[in-house]
Design a protein around this motif. Structure first.
Motif, PDB file in Angstrom:
ATOM      1  N   ASP A  51       0.821  -1.229   0.000  1.00 35.18           N
ATOM      2  CA  ASP A  51       0.000   0.000   0.000  1.00 35.18           C
ATOM      3  C   ASP A  51       0.847   1.268   0.000  1.00 35.18           C
ATOM      4  OD1 ASP A  51      -2.450  -1.415   0.044  1.00 35.18           O
ATOM      5  OD2 ASP A  51      -2.299  -1.666   2.212  1.00 35.18           O
ATOM      6  N   TYR A  52       1.917   1.267  -0.787  1.00 33.25           N
ATOM      7  CA  TYR A  52       2.836   2.403  -0.797  1.00 33.25           C
ATOM      8  C   TYR A  52       2.543   3.297  -2.005  1.00 33.25           C
ATOM      9  CZ  TYR A  52       7.128   4.620   0.834  1.00 33.25           C
ATOM     10  OH  TYR A  52       8.036   5.495   1.371  1.00 33.25           O
ATOM     11  N   PRO A  53       2.389   4.613  -1.802  1.00 34.97           N
ATOM     12  CA  PRO A  53       2.061   5.516  -2.901  1.00 34.97           C
ATOM     13  C   PRO A  53       3.296   6.114  -3.571  1.00 34.97           C
ATOM     14  CG  PRO A  53       1.888   6.690  -0.828  1.00 34.97           C
ATOM     15  CD  PRO A  53       2.306   5.280  -0.484  1.00 34.97           C
ATOM     16  N   GLY A  54       3.159   6.443  -4.842  1.00 37.14           N
ATOM     17  CA  GLY A  54       4.244   7.087  -5.568  1.00 37.14           C
ATOM     18  C   GLY A  54       3.895   7.227  -7.040  1.00 37.14           C
ATOM     19  N   TRP A  55       4.821   7.796  -7.798  1.00 39.37           N
ATOM     20  CA  TRP A  55       4.613   8.052  -9.218  1.00 39.37           C
ATOM     21  C   TRP A  55       5.556   7.204 -10.062  1.00 39.37           C
ATOM     22  CZ3 TRP A  55       0.964  11.527 -11.162  1.00 39.37           C
ATOM     23  CH2 TRP A  55       0.338  12.360 -10.217  1.00 39.37           C
ATOM     24  N   ILE A  56       5.030   6.644 -11.159  1.00 36.16           N
ATOM     25  CA  ILE A  56       5.846   5.901 -12.123  1.00 36.16           C
ATOM     26  C   ILE A  56       5.558   6.417 -13.527  1.00 36.16           C
ATOM     27  CG2 ILE A  56       5.906   3.826 -10.677  1.00 36.16           C
ATOM     28  CD1 ILE A  56       3.847   2.572 -12.588  1.00 36.16           C
ATOM     29  N   GLY A  57       6.476   6.143 -14.465  1.00 31.74           N
ATOM     30  CA  GLY A  57       6.281   6.545 -15.852  1.00 31.74           C
ATOM     31  C   GLY A  57       5.149   5.765 -16.498  1.00 31.74           C
ATOM     32  N   ARG A  58       4.339   6.422 -17.311  1.00 34.10           N
ATOM     33  CA  ARG A  58       3.157   5.781 -17.871  1.00 34.10           C
ATOM     34  C   ARG A  58       3.487   4.761 -18.957  1.00 34.10           C
ATOM     35  NH1 ARG A  58      -0.785  10.130 -19.815  1.00 34.10           N
ATOM     36  NH2 ARG A  58      -1.986   8.305 -20.419  1.00 34.10           N
ATOM     37  N   LEU A  59       4.754   4.717 -19.413  1.00 41.43           N
ATOM     38  CA  LEU A  59       5.156   3.740 -20.419  1.00 41.43           C
ATOM     39  C   LEU A  59       5.891   2.549 -19.801  1.00 41.43           C
ATOM     40  CD1 LEU A  59       6.451   6.094 -23.269  1.00 41.43           C
ATOM     41  CD2 LEU A  59       4.180   5.082 -23.000  1.00 41.43           C
ATOM     42  N   GLN A  60       5.887   2.453 -18.474  1.00 43.83           N
ATOM     43  CA  GLN A  60       6.681   1.430 -17.792  1.00 43.83           C
ATOM     44  C   GLN A  60       5.839   0.331 -17.146  1.00 43.83           C
ATOM     45  OE1 GLN A  60       9.122   3.943 -15.180  1.00 43.83           O
ATOM     46  NE2 GLN A  60      10.787   3.782 -16.662  1.00 43.83           N
ATOM     47  N   PHE A  61       4.631   0.106 -17.676  1.00 48.36           N
ATOM     48  CA  PHE A  61       3.773  -0.934 -17.118  1.00 48.36           C
ATOM     49  C   PHE A  61       2.692  -1.307 -18.123  1.00 48.36           C
ATOM     50  CE2 PHE A  61       1.600   3.006 -16.212  1.00 48.36           C
ATOM     51  CZ  PHE A  61       0.256   2.705 -16.322  1.00 48.36           C
ATOM     52  N   ASN A  62       1.963  -2.359 -17.814  1.00 49.11           N
ATOM     53  CA  ASN A  62       0.789  -2.763 -18.587  1.00 49.11           C
ATOM     54  C   ASN A  62      -0.466  -2.517 -17.759  1.00 49.11           C
ATOM     55  OD1 ASN A  62       2.169  -3.605 -20.837  1.00 49.11           O
ATOM     56  ND2 ASN A  62       1.748  -5.777 -20.583  1.00 49.11           N
ATOM     57  N   MET A  63      -1.540  -2.145 -18.435  1.00 43.69           N
ATOM     58  CA  MET A  63      -2.818  -2.039 -17.750  1.00 43.69           C
ATOM     59  C   MET A  63      -3.301  -3.446 -17.390  1.00 43.69           C
ATOM     60  SD  MET A  63      -3.551   1.173 -17.469  1.00 43.69           S
ATOM     61  CE  MET A  63      -5.307   1.133 -17.027  1.00 43.69           C
TER      62      MET A  63
END
Length: 253
Positions: A51-63
């Motif tokens: 449950d840790y919050p933060g920001w990641i790049g939108r091209l670095q994961f799959n939906m």
């Protein structure tokens, strides 16, 4: 609510939506998260494991769809033996090098699927190894704020990674981990796997390490190393002085 899953080896998780912002943690291969906000090239997430919050790049994961996310979250992934080192991405014949603690979602035999991508896991998926063996495999790993891998790790990332290899999920930060488990009466009662917590001059929890026995601790401070510990705290043989003030020792399981 929207969901995602990491399809890269390891990605940085930042405090703000900027490459210049500090890294607060990392997301490893196969780990899932909830998406709470979109901002330009960034996505704000809350990780599933802690449950840790933060920001990641939108091209670095799959939906990831809701049902798939729910299924992964309700069914803990197999513990990844540290001999699991690579994932062969069959779609384009590329290789990902996997950090220890990667989650092998939807694994069938040695095949793992993330969305439309299919991976062949290279290495051994075996039984849990002794905690001391896992912990000492990190020796000399450089300290990295927000790090969670053998290529750089912070104190609570180290404890979290080692405990996850044993099938136990710790929260992300030292102050959060201090709220788990139960306190021991004395340092002399500690054994392999107990966590020792340390405070600063203001009484805030700022450091954590894993007890190897009631006289030695392994922790990430500059690098992952083994130091002597007593009721006062950690004594650094390199610096010839106490470096961390002991506040409590806790047993997690």
């Amino acid at each position: 609510m929207e969901y995602g899953i990491c399809n890269l080896s390891v990605i940085p998780m930042r405090a703000e939506a900027s490459d210049k912002s500090e890294q607060v943690s990392q997301v490893l291969f196969g780990e899932t998260f909830e998406i709470t906000e979109w901002k330009d090239n960034w996505v704000k997430i809350i990780t599933s494991i802690d449950d840790y919050p933060g920001w990641i790049g939108r091209l670095q994961f799959n939906m990831l769809g809701h049902l798939a996310y729910k299924r992964i979250k309700q069914t803990p992934p197999p513990i990844t033996h540290r001999a699991v080192t690579q994932a062969w991405k069959i779609n384009n014949n590329s290789i990902l090098y996997l950090p220890m603690g990667s989650s092998l979602s939807f694994i069938e035999g040695t095949t793992c699927r993330i969305g439309d991508e299919k991976f062949e896991i290279i290495g051994e998926i075996g039984e849990t190894e002794n905690m001391a063996v896992t912990a000492t495999s990190f020796l000399n790993t450089p300290y990295l704020w927000g790090g969670r891998t053998h290529f750089g790790i912070d104190c609570s990332g180290f404890t979290q990674a080692v405990f996850r290899s044993q099938g136990f999920n710790l929260l992300r930060d030292a102050r959060m981990q201090e709220g788990q488990g139960y306190a021991l009466n004395s340092l002399h009662d500690s054994k392999l796997g107990d966590l020792a917590f340390f405070e600063n001059a203001d009484g805030a929890i700022v450091h954590v390490g894993i007890m190897l026995n009631n006289e030695k601790i392994i922790h990430a401070s500059g690098k992952v190393k083994i130091d002597a510990i007593d009721e006062k705290g950690i004594f650094s043989d390199e610096l010839k002085r106490y470096t961390h003030k002991l506040t409590t020792v806790k047993r997690m399981f």
